[in-house]
Design an enzyme around this catalytic site. Structure first.
Site, PDB file in Angstrom:
ATOM      1  N   GLU A   1       5.590 -34.886   1.012  1.00 38.97           N
ATOM      2  CA  GLU A   1       6.960 -35.413   1.026  1.00 38.97           C
ATOM      3  C   GLU A   1       7.765 -34.722   2.124  1.00 38.97           C
ATOM      4  OE1 GLU A   1       7.932 -37.919  -0.748  1.00 38.97           O
ATOM      5  OE2 GLU A   1       6.077 -38.054  -1.943  1.00 38.97           O
TER       6      GLU A   1
ATOM      7  N   GLU B   1       8.141 -42.418  -7.484  1.00 33.80           N
ATOM      8  CA  GLU B   1       7.485 -43.173  -6.415  1.00 33.80           C
ATOM      9  C   GLU B   1       5.964 -43.126  -6.541  1.00 33.80           C
ATOM     10  OE1 GLU B   1       8.950 -41.569  -2.801  1.00 33.80           O
ATOM     11  OE2 GLU B   1      10.915 -42.548  -2.938  1.00 33.80           O
TER      12      GLU B   1
ATOM     13  N   GLU C   1      14.918 -34.421  -6.190  1.00 39.24           N
ATOM     14  CA  GLU C   1      13.938 -34.902  -5.204  1.00 39.24           C
ATOM     15  C   GLU C   1      12.525 -34.888  -5.779  1.00 39.24           C
ATOM     16  OE1 GLU C   1      12.379 -36.590  -2.100  1.00 39.24           O
ATOM     17  OE2 GLU C   1      14.543 -36.206  -2.223  1.00 39.24           O
TER      18      GLU C   1
END
Length: 229
Positions: free
Chosen positions: A129, A177, A170
């Site tokens: 990420e 996701e 986050e």
């Protein structure tokens, strides 16, 4: 051959019971019985329910038919409540949950495995990420500043907590996701909506961090600039 008097054979609930009327009908054979019924030695008819013989109750009939009538079979209500010994179905809300082999650890063993999984999650987030790497770099700058800035303890906690909140949101957004991509990689409106909502949560966390630092550290920075100028 004997004439059988009129009677009503009433079986227990859930079984078949037969109604035989006779005032003038004559049966050619006395040793023939209805299907599913047995004749014990004492002459009381029995009805077999699920392979178990149960005695039936004979109730005198209040009406006699003048003409011969064939035996009529009536089906009783087939919906019986579950017994105390019958197992619950898999869809029953009271049925126990299936065994999960990943939930078998307890005590220190569970804490040890949880710590290893958490470290693995940090490694995946740093490696995969880019947004988390950027926010981690920002946290590496703001956390030391929040420790050394001359503010009261409550304000210090707010400064550090706002930075950590951004990292938490986050990580949650990245997990959502990953779960969506695990289900399907095709473009879908619901998948796009879920990812957009996660991104909006990260933006709110960033805005809260910026507001906290601006309200607490901003006046100190302005005061320092005025004194230096």
């Amino acid at each position: 051959m004997r004439a059988r008097t009129s009677s009503v054979r009433r079986a227990p609930r859930g079984a078949l019971h037969s109604v035989e009327t006779d005032a003038s009908s004559i049966e050619p054979f006395d040793d023939m019985h209805e299907a599913g019924m047995s004749q014990p030695a004492d002459g009381t008819p029995e009805v077999r329910v699920n392979g178990t013989a149960r005695p039936s109750q004979a109730v005198p009939s209040s009406r006699h038919s003048a003409s011969a009538a064939a035996p009529t079979v009536v089906s009783a209500d087939a919906h019986e409540p579950l017994g105390p010994d019958e197992p619950l179905g898999p869809d029953d809300p009271l049925a126990p949950l299936p065994f999960n082999p990943y939930k078998g650890n307890r005590g220190i063993t569970r804490a040890w495995h949880a710590m290893k999984n958490s470290l693995a999650g940090f490694q995946v987030a740093i490696r995969e990420e880019s947004a988390f790497r950027q926010e981690l770099t920002l946290a590496a700058i703001l956390v030391p500043c929040g420790v050394i800035v001359p503010v009261d303890p409550v304000s210090r906690v707010l400064l550090l907590g706002s930075v950590l909140l951004v990292l938490i949101v986050e990580l949650l957004n990245s997990s959502v996701e990953a779960a969506i991509d695990r289900i399907s990689l095709e473009r879908h409106e619901l998948s796009r909506r879920a990812k957009d909502l996660g991104s909006a949560a990260v933006m709110v966390a960033l805005g809260m961090c910026l507001m906290t630092w601006g309200l607490i550290v901003g006046p100190l920075v302005l005061h320092g600039l005025r004194g230096w100028l």
